[in-house]
Design a protein around this motif. Structure first.
Motif, short mmCIF file in Angstrom:
data_model
loop_
_atom_site.label_atom_id
_atom_site.label_comp_id
_atom_site.label_asym_id
_atom_site.label_seq_id
_atom_site.Cartn_x
_atom_site.Cartn_y
_atom_site.Cartn_z
N VAL A 81 0.86 -1.19 0.00
CA VAL A 81 0.00 0.00 0.00
C VAL A 81 0.90 1.24 0.00
O VAL A 81 1.87 1.31 0.76
N PRO A 82 0.59 2.21 -0.86
CA PRO A 82 1.40 3.44 -0.89
C PRO A 82 1.40 4.16 0.46
O PRO A 82 0.36 4.34 1.08
N GLN A 83 2.59 4.56 0.90
CA GLN A 83 2.72 5.33 2.13
C GLN A 83 2.61 6.83 1.87
O GLN A 83 2.24 7.58 2.76
N VAL A 84 2.97 7.23 0.67
CA VAL A 84 2.94 8.65 0.29
C VAL A 84 2.03 8.78 -0.93
O VAL A 84 2.15 8.00 -1.88
N THR A 85 1.13 9.76 -0.88
CA THR A 85 0.23 9.99 -2.02
C THR A 85 0.26 11.46 -2.43
O THR A 85 0.77 12.31 -1.70
N PHE A 86 -0.28 11.71 -3.60
CA PHE A 86 -0.40 13.07 -4.10
C PHE A 86 -1.73 13.19 -4.83
O PHE A 86 -2.32 12.19 -5.23
#
Length: 152
Positions: free
Chosen positions: A134-139
């Motif tokens: 699962v992505p820890q950082v998003t934008f």
């Protein structure tokens, strides 16, 4: 009459054997490992090929930016090749979107990489329990990542 039946049975078995053999050829070909390679594009940018899927990654003194892992086997191969050739860990793993044929295998890089994706991709990955890290950082719109002066 028995000879004619035996001959017909032999022909039928011969045809059946040929059909089974022809069916086995594509199956055997599909069981072969996909063609994989790394090709230098320019400077610190390389192209990774897994069968008919291509992506690019960048190597810096502080680590590697890598994109879609494709699947766990491809990810394990790429991780090992990067470690052997460049002596660097993958520091950022960036998902282009949430489709499983691009993001599966992300867990292979979870020990060294920060996983990055669009916020909508993260929502889908979690909601649909996609088989990956699962992505820890998003934008939400765009994002720049930096390693040793290299911006991706």
């Amino acid at each position: 009459m028995g000879e004619r039946q035996d001959g017909a049975q032999a022909v039928s078995l011969g045809v059946l054997g040929t059909v089974l053999l022809l069916m086995a050829v594509p199956w055997a070909q599909s069981q072969q490992a996909p063609a994989r390679e790394i090709t230098k594009i320019a400077g610190e940018v390389y192209r990774f090929r897994n069968a008919n899927h291509y992506s690019v990654f960048a190597v810096t003194p502080a680590g590697v930016f890598a994109p879609d892992p494709i699947n766990a086997d491809a990810a394990r191969w790429l991780k090992a090749e990067i470690a052997q050739r460049f002596k660097q860990p993958v520091r950022y793993l960036v998902y282009s979107h949430d489709h499983a044929d691009h993001i599966s295998g992300g867990e292979v890089f979870a020990d060294t990489a920060i996983v990055v994706a669009h916020e909508n991709a993260r929502t889908t990955i979690i909601g649909e329990k996609r088989p990956t890290a699962v992505p820890q950082v998003t934008f939400s719109d765009r994002m720049a990542l930096e390693l040793s002066g290299t911006v991706a």
